[in-house]
Motif scaffolding. Structure first.
Motif, short mmCIF file in Angstrom:
data_model
loop_
_atom_site.label_atom_id
_atom_site.label_comp_id
_atom_site.label_asym_id
_atom_site.label_seq_id
_atom_site.Cartn_x
_atom_site.Cartn_y
_atom_site.Cartn_z
N ASN A 21 0.82 -1.21 0.00
CA ASN A 21 0.00 0.00 0.00
C ASN A 21 0.85 1.26 0.00
O ASN A 21 0.41 2.33 -0.42
CB ASN A 21 -0.92 0.00 1.23
N ASP A 22 2.08 1.12 0.51
CA ASP A 22 2.95 2.29 0.60
C ASP A 22 3.71 2.54 -0.70
O ASP A 22 4.32 3.58 -0.88
CB ASP A 22 3.95 2.12 1.74
N ALA A 23 3.71 1.53 -1.60
CA ALA A 23 4.48 1.67 -2.84
C ALA A 23 3.77 2.63 -3.78
O ALA A 23 2.55 2.58 -3.93
CB ALA A 23 4.63 0.31 -3.52
N PRO A 24 4.50 3.57 -4.40
CA PRO A 24 3.88 4.52 -5.32
C PRO A 24 3.38 3.80 -6.57
O PRO A 24 3.92 2.79 -6.98
CB PRO A 24 5.03 5.48 -5.64
N GLN A 25 2.27 4.30 -7.16
CA GLN A 25 1.77 3.75 -8.40
C GLN A 25 2.70 4.15 -9.54
O GLN A 25 2.86 5.34 -9.81
CB GLN A 25 0.34 4.29 -8.67
N THR A 26 3.28 3.17 -10.19
CA THR A 26 4.26 3.47 -11.22
C THR A 26 4.28 2.36 -12.24
O THR A 26 3.71 1.29 -12.03
CB THR A 26 5.67 3.63 -10.60
N THR A 27 4.88 2.59 -13.36
CA THR A 27 5.04 1.58 -14.40
C THR A 27 6.43 0.99 -14.28
O THR A 27 7.33 1.60 -13.69
CB THR A 27 4.86 2.20 -15.80
N PRO A 28 6.65 -0.24 -14.82
CA PRO A 28 7.99 -0.84 -14.73
C PRO A 28 9.09 0.06 -15.27
O PRO A 28 10.22 0.01 -14.79
CB PRO A 28 7.83 -2.12 -15.57
N ALA A 29 8.76 0.90 -16.24
CA ALA A 29 9.79 1.76 -16.83
C ALA A 29 10.17 2.90 -15.90
O ALA A 29 11.15 3.61 -16.14
CB ALA A 29 9.28 2.34 -18.15
N GLU A 30 9.42 3.10 -14.81
CA GLU A 30 9.68 4.22 -13.91
C GLU A 30 10.18 3.76 -12.54
O GLU A 30 10.11 4.51 -11.56
CB GLU A 30 8.41 5.06 -13.72
N TRP A 31 10.68 2.53 -12.47
CA TRP A 31 11.16 2.04 -11.18
C TRP A 31 12.37 2.85 -10.69
O TRP A 31 12.68 2.85 -9.50
CB TRP A 31 11.55 0.56 -11.27
N TRP A 32 13.02 3.56 -11.57
CA TRP A 32 14.16 4.37 -11.15
C TRP A 32 13.73 5.48 -10.18
O TRP A 32 14.56 6.01 -9.43
CB TRP A 32 14.83 5.00 -12.38
N ARG A 33 12.41 5.76 -10.17
CA ARG A 33 11.93 6.82 -9.30
C ARG A 33 11.66 6.32 -7.88
O ARG A 33 11.46 7.11 -6.96
CB ARG A 33 10.62 7.39 -9.86
N VAL A 34 11.67 5.00 -7.66
CA VAL A 34 11.27 4.41 -6.37
C VAL A 34 12.49 4.21 -5.48
O VAL A 34 13.58 3.88 -5.95
CB VAL A 34 10.57 3.05 -6.62
N ASP A 35 12.31 4.38 -4.19
CA ASP A 35 13.43 4.21 -3.26
C ASP A 35 13.83 2.74 -3.16
O ASP A 35 13.05 1.83 -3.48
CB ASP A 35 13.07 4.75 -1.87
N THR A 36 15.05 2.49 -2.70
CA THR A 36 15.62 1.14 -2.69
C THR A 36 14.82 0.18 -1.82
O THR A 36 14.62 -0.99 -2.17
CB THR A 36 17.07 1.19 -2.20
N ALA A 37 14.36 0.63 -0.67
CA ALA A 37 13.60 -0.24 0.23
C ALA A 37 12.32 -0.75 -0.43
O ALA A 37 11.96 -1.92 -0.30
CB ALA A 37 13.26 0.51 1.52
N THR A 38 11.65 0.11 -1.17
CA THR A 38 10.42 -0.29 -1.87
C THR A 38 10.73 -1.29 -2.98
O THR A 38 9.98 -2.24 -3.20
CB THR A 38 9.72 0.94 -2.46
N LEU A 39 11.86 -1.08 -3.67
CA LEU A 39 12.25 -2.03 -4.71
C LEU A 39 12.45 -3.43 -4.13
O LEU A 39 11.97 -4.43 -4.69
CB LEU A 39 13.54 -1.57 -5.40
N HIS A 40 13.17 -3.51 -3.01
CA HIS A 40 13.41 -4.80 -2.37
C HIS A 40 12.10 -5.45 -1.91
O HIS A 40 11.91 -6.66 -2.08
CB HIS A 40 14.37 -4.63 -1.20
N ALA A 41 11.22 -4.65 -1.34
CA ALA A 41 9.94 -5.20 -0.86
C ALA A 41 9.09 -5.73 -2.01
O ALA A 41 8.48 -6.80 -1.92
CB ALA A 41 9.18 -4.12 -0.09
N ARG A 42 9.08 -4.98 -3.12
CA ARG A 42 8.25 -5.38 -4.26
C ARG A 42 8.77 -6.65 -4.93
O ARG A 42 8.00 -7.52 -5.32
CB ARG A 42 8.18 -4.24 -5.28
N LYS A 43 10.09 -6.77 -5.04
CA LYS A 43 10.64 -7.97 -5.68
C LYS A 43 10.31 -9.21 -4.85
O LYS A 43 10.07 -10.29 -5.40
CB LYS A 43 12.14 -7.85 -5.90
N GLN A 44 10.29 -9.08 -3.52
CA GLN A 44 9.93 -10.21 -2.67
C GLN A 44 8.46 -10.57 -2.82
O GLN A 44 8.09 -11.74 -2.86
CB GLN A 44 10.25 -9.89 -1.21
#
Length: 418
Positions: free
Chosen positions: A4-27
């Motif tokens: 719920n805390d992850a920003p709405q984004t497209t795969p091409a815009e993952w560069w805009r997301v912080d590292t912690a969110t990236l790790h959480a989403r991949k899991q």
């Protein structure tokens, strides 16, 4: 599902997301992938139980996965092994066989473990001897599954070896240091999953003779319409050995039983034989399905024993349903091998199939017989494929409606006929 805390984004815009969110989403995605794999495995297990793979013409579950999902043979085999180990299967007689690793299946459905971890678990469980009590096996599986929730396949495999040492401290028998003088041994075994098999030790000469006989029979089939033989090497040798046994047991040089040619006895009630329901009893094996009994009833080396309601013998069929040598020659000239469309199996690896089943008053005559290999013989009995002799005297086949709604008859053009 995304956090719920992850920003709405497209795969091409993952560069805009912080590292912690990236790790959480991949899991989260890994758990979702594993859950989807588990759901697909459950579907494949149900398909396997229903026998739909036979209706589609695939000889094994691995072959279905290979053809439908366009994966490598190695991956198809691994995925099929997981399905068969994690879910209930069907034994030779049609009874349900409990899964090898039910606790691993539960963890997989949660998304807690994935493919390589599952492979390590079932690999360890498969090596546990059948004499180990079931409660000990399940206890060992729980240890491996709990470990797999936070460990990789290598660690699981190591734990599996330690588990095997505890459950079977005696281990394997010491290796014979002089294999040239080994005494041949052969054992008939029943596996935990309900399948039957052989275990043996051969002397060098017998090994060489058997392998030289099977090698040419185990070669891959010719590609048909660009589709190559999807069987693994082990499956090809398994099919070759099946045909080899059929060929050898029809030899006049083999010793018989009580002065007669070698035969097997299939016993079932008359009502089950006619209705194709219930089960039969195969001599030396045990219960088999009525459909499997029908398949065996097409073989010239099988003597059917039909029992009344009280179990008394009503009839023991002999030569009336046996294809004569002259008929076999005629079928050889007409069919040239397996008559199923696209099959190149030669005559020696085929048996004569009664188009109208013997128990339905089908006669043993040329216009009611067709040559089929083992694979397609079973397919005709287990599926909605139909075969008939056309007006020109040649066999033609009709696929199930879901495969070919047009119902266009098909013929085999692989064999040259006289």
């Amino acid at each position: 599902m995304a956090s719920n805390d992850a920003p709405q984004t497209t795969p091409a815009e993952w560069w805009r997301v912080d590292t912690a969110t990236l790790h959480a989403r991949k899991q989260e995605l890994e758990v979702l992938k594993r859950q989807l794999d588990a759901e697909q495995n459950a579907i494949l297990a149900e398909i396997n139980i229903r026998g739909v793979r036979g209706c589609s013409g695939h000889s094994t579950l691995a072959a279905l996965i290979f053809e439908d999902f366009h994966v490598s043979v190695k991956e198809a085999d691994a995925r099929a092994d997981r399905v068969l180990a994690l879910h209930a299967g069907v034994a030779v007689g049609g009874d349900r066989v409990p899964p090898l690793a039910p606790l691993a299946a539960e963890a997989a459905a949660e998304g807690a473990i994935g493919g390589s971890q599952i492979d390590a678990i079932i690999g360890a469980l498969a090596r546990i001897p059948s004499f180990v009590p079931e409660e000990d096996v399940r206890g060992g599986e729980k240890i491996l599954v709990d470990l797999a929730r936070h460990a990789g396949p290598r660690t699981i495999a190591q734990a599996g070896r330690r588990l095997l040492d505890e459950l079977d401290p005696d281990g394997k028998e010491p290796r014979d240091e002089n294999p040239k003088d080994v005494r041949p041994e052969l054992r008939f075994v029943k596996h935990r999953n309900g399948t039957l098999g052989l275990k043996g030790t051969l002397d060098l000469e017998t090994y060489a003779r058997l392998k030289s006989d099977l090698d040419p029979m185990a070669k891959p089939h010719k590609a048909i319409d660009g589709v190559r033989d999807s069987r693994t090497q082990d499956e090809r040798y398994g099919d070759a050995f099946t045909d080899y046994v059929r060929l050898k047991t029809t030899s006049r040089n083999l010793p018989g039983q009580a002065g007669e040619a070698t035969h097997i006895l299939v016993t079932m009630s008359y009502e089950d034989l006619i209705s194709d329901l219930g089960e039969a009893h195969l001599d030396l094996v045990g219960p088999i399905s009525a459909t499997d009994a029908r398949i065996l009833a097409c073989d010239a080396r099988v003597r059917p024993g039909v029992l009344g309601t009280a179990g008394e013998p009503l009839d023991i069929g002999r030569s009336k349903r046996t294809v004569s040598l002259a008929q076999k020659y005629a079928l050889t000239i007409r069919d040239g091998g397996c008559a199923f469309p696209g099959c190149d199996m030669p005559v020696p690896r085929c048996t004569a199939h009664h188009i109208v089943f013997w128990e339905n008053h089908g006669e043993t005559k040329i216009d009611n017989l067709v040559l089929l290999c083992t694979k397609h013989h079973r397919l005709i009995h287990h599926s909605q494929w139909k075969v008939r002799i056309a007006q020109d005297g040649l066999p033609e086949f009709t696929a199930p409606a879901y495969l070919d709604p047009t119902g266009q008859p098909r013929r085999n053009t692989m064999h040259l006929r006289a």
